[in-house]
Design a protein around this motif. Sequence first.
Motif, PDB file in Angstrom:
ATOM      1  N   ASP A  21     -26.149  -0.847 -53.361  1.00  0.00           N
ATOM      2  CA  ASP A  21     -25.703   0.450 -52.779  1.00  0.00           C
ATOM      3  C   ASP A  21     -26.035   1.317 -53.665  1.00  0.00           C
ATOM      4  OD1 ASP A  21     -23.407   1.045 -50.302  1.00  0.00           O
ATOM      5  OD2 ASP A  21     -24.368   2.733 -51.736  1.00  0.00           O
TER       6      ASP A  21
ATOM      7  N   PRO B 120     -18.949   3.401 -46.045  1.00  0.00           N
ATOM      8  CA  PRO B 120     -19.750   2.054 -44.952  1.00  0.00           C
ATOM      9  C   PRO B 120     -18.805   0.673 -45.012  1.00  0.00           C
ATOM     10  CG  PRO B 120     -20.785   1.822 -47.576  1.00  0.00           C
ATOM     11  CD  PRO B 120     -19.849   3.724 -47.064  1.00  0.00           C
TER      12      PRO B 120
ATOM     13  N   TYR C 215     -19.461  -3.455 -44.818  1.00  0.00           N
ATOM     14  CA  TYR C 215     -20.282  -4.293 -44.870  1.00  0.00           C
ATOM     15  C   TYR C 215     -19.371  -5.384 -44.064  1.00  0.00           C
ATOM     16  CZ  TYR C 215     -22.866  -2.284 -48.193  1.00  0.00           C
ATOM     17  OH  TYR C 215     -23.784  -1.758 -48.917  1.00  0.00           O
TER      18      TYR C 215
ATOM     19  N   HIS D 234     -23.334  -9.432 -44.317  1.00  0.00           N
ATOM     20  CA  HIS D 234     -24.072  -8.248 -45.008  1.00  0.00           C
ATOM     21  C   HIS D 234     -24.139  -7.419 -44.269  1.00  0.00           C
ATOM     22  CE1 HIS D 234     -23.934 -10.918 -49.009  1.00  0.00           C
ATOM     23  NE2 HIS D 234     -22.616 -11.132 -48.483  1.00  0.00           N
TER      24      HIS D 234
ATOM     25  N   CYS E  74     -24.513  -3.873 -43.408  1.00  0.00           N
ATOM     26  CA  CYS E  74     -23.621  -2.010 -43.541  1.00  0.00           C
ATOM     27  C   CYS E  74     -24.071  -1.307 -41.960  1.00  0.00           C
ATOM     28  CB  CYS E  74     -24.435  -1.268 -44.815  1.00  0.00           C
ATOM     29  SG  CYS E  74     -23.868  -0.651 -44.993  1.00  0.00           S
TER      30      CYS E  74
END
Length: 283
Positions: A119, A145, A147, A152, A154
């Motif tokens: 991040d 966010p 995920y 993975h 976002c």
Amino acid sequence: MAEPAPGYISNYVSKHNDAVLATAFSRDGLYLATGSADMSLKLMDVARMKRVHTTGHREFGRNPSSHPVVQTFYDHASAVLDLAFHPFQPILVSGSGDCSIKLFKTTTGVNRAFSVMQDAHAVNSLAFHPSGDFLRPGTADAPLPVYDMETHSCFISADTDNFHTSGINSVAYDNSANLYVTGSSDGSIKVWDGANATVVNTIAGGHSGAPVTSVQLSSNGRYLLSSGLDSTVRLWEVSTAKSVQVYNQHVATMPSPATFNFHEKHILVSDEARGGIAIYDVH
């Protein structure tokens, strides 16, 4: 009539080299994880911890495999701020001041992360969707966010007009995933629709304008528990966003999460004034 406070005893003490900032139990209650300002994580066997209270440390010399600390993980470059166990897989996830989310296998003996989600801000809080398919981190930034745990990827909610105006300190899902809640340094608590990621209610200034340091939903999803830097813990009715109860016989000048005990009849929160844990009767 208030129930007597439950009795709590210290079963085991495990030392980090700096303050412990995060703890989490696995869903089955078999393991406890701790995360520290020393940048490490410890994974502990709960049954072994209880056994230490009965036998003391005598057994460790004869049988090292009986030690409560199963594994120590090292892979962060800053303090570990929160932890979460995957609800179904042997995975422990950590969020850190180094702006990363790291995934550790709890069954392989490897003490480094097998996967990383990077991040741009410090990761203050972690909440798994009850399915385990998604992870929501609360960070030092205002947007929230989510995920995808497989890819993975976002995603950010399109409800930008209702974002917090400061960093998010705590995120929590209800058991059905119909709702999730966030608490922020902007002093507000937000209730989000779990399906479309839109805000359905905002409790502005819920802790007299002080930062909200933790949020938790009751098991039936009807009540919201929050703590703040105004040295109060507050219980809210989710459907109306009305305050049900205020608990204020403790002191909290540092972030201190409040939590229900296992049957949700008591609330536990750190009390700086007494150097211990304050226990409140919910009613």
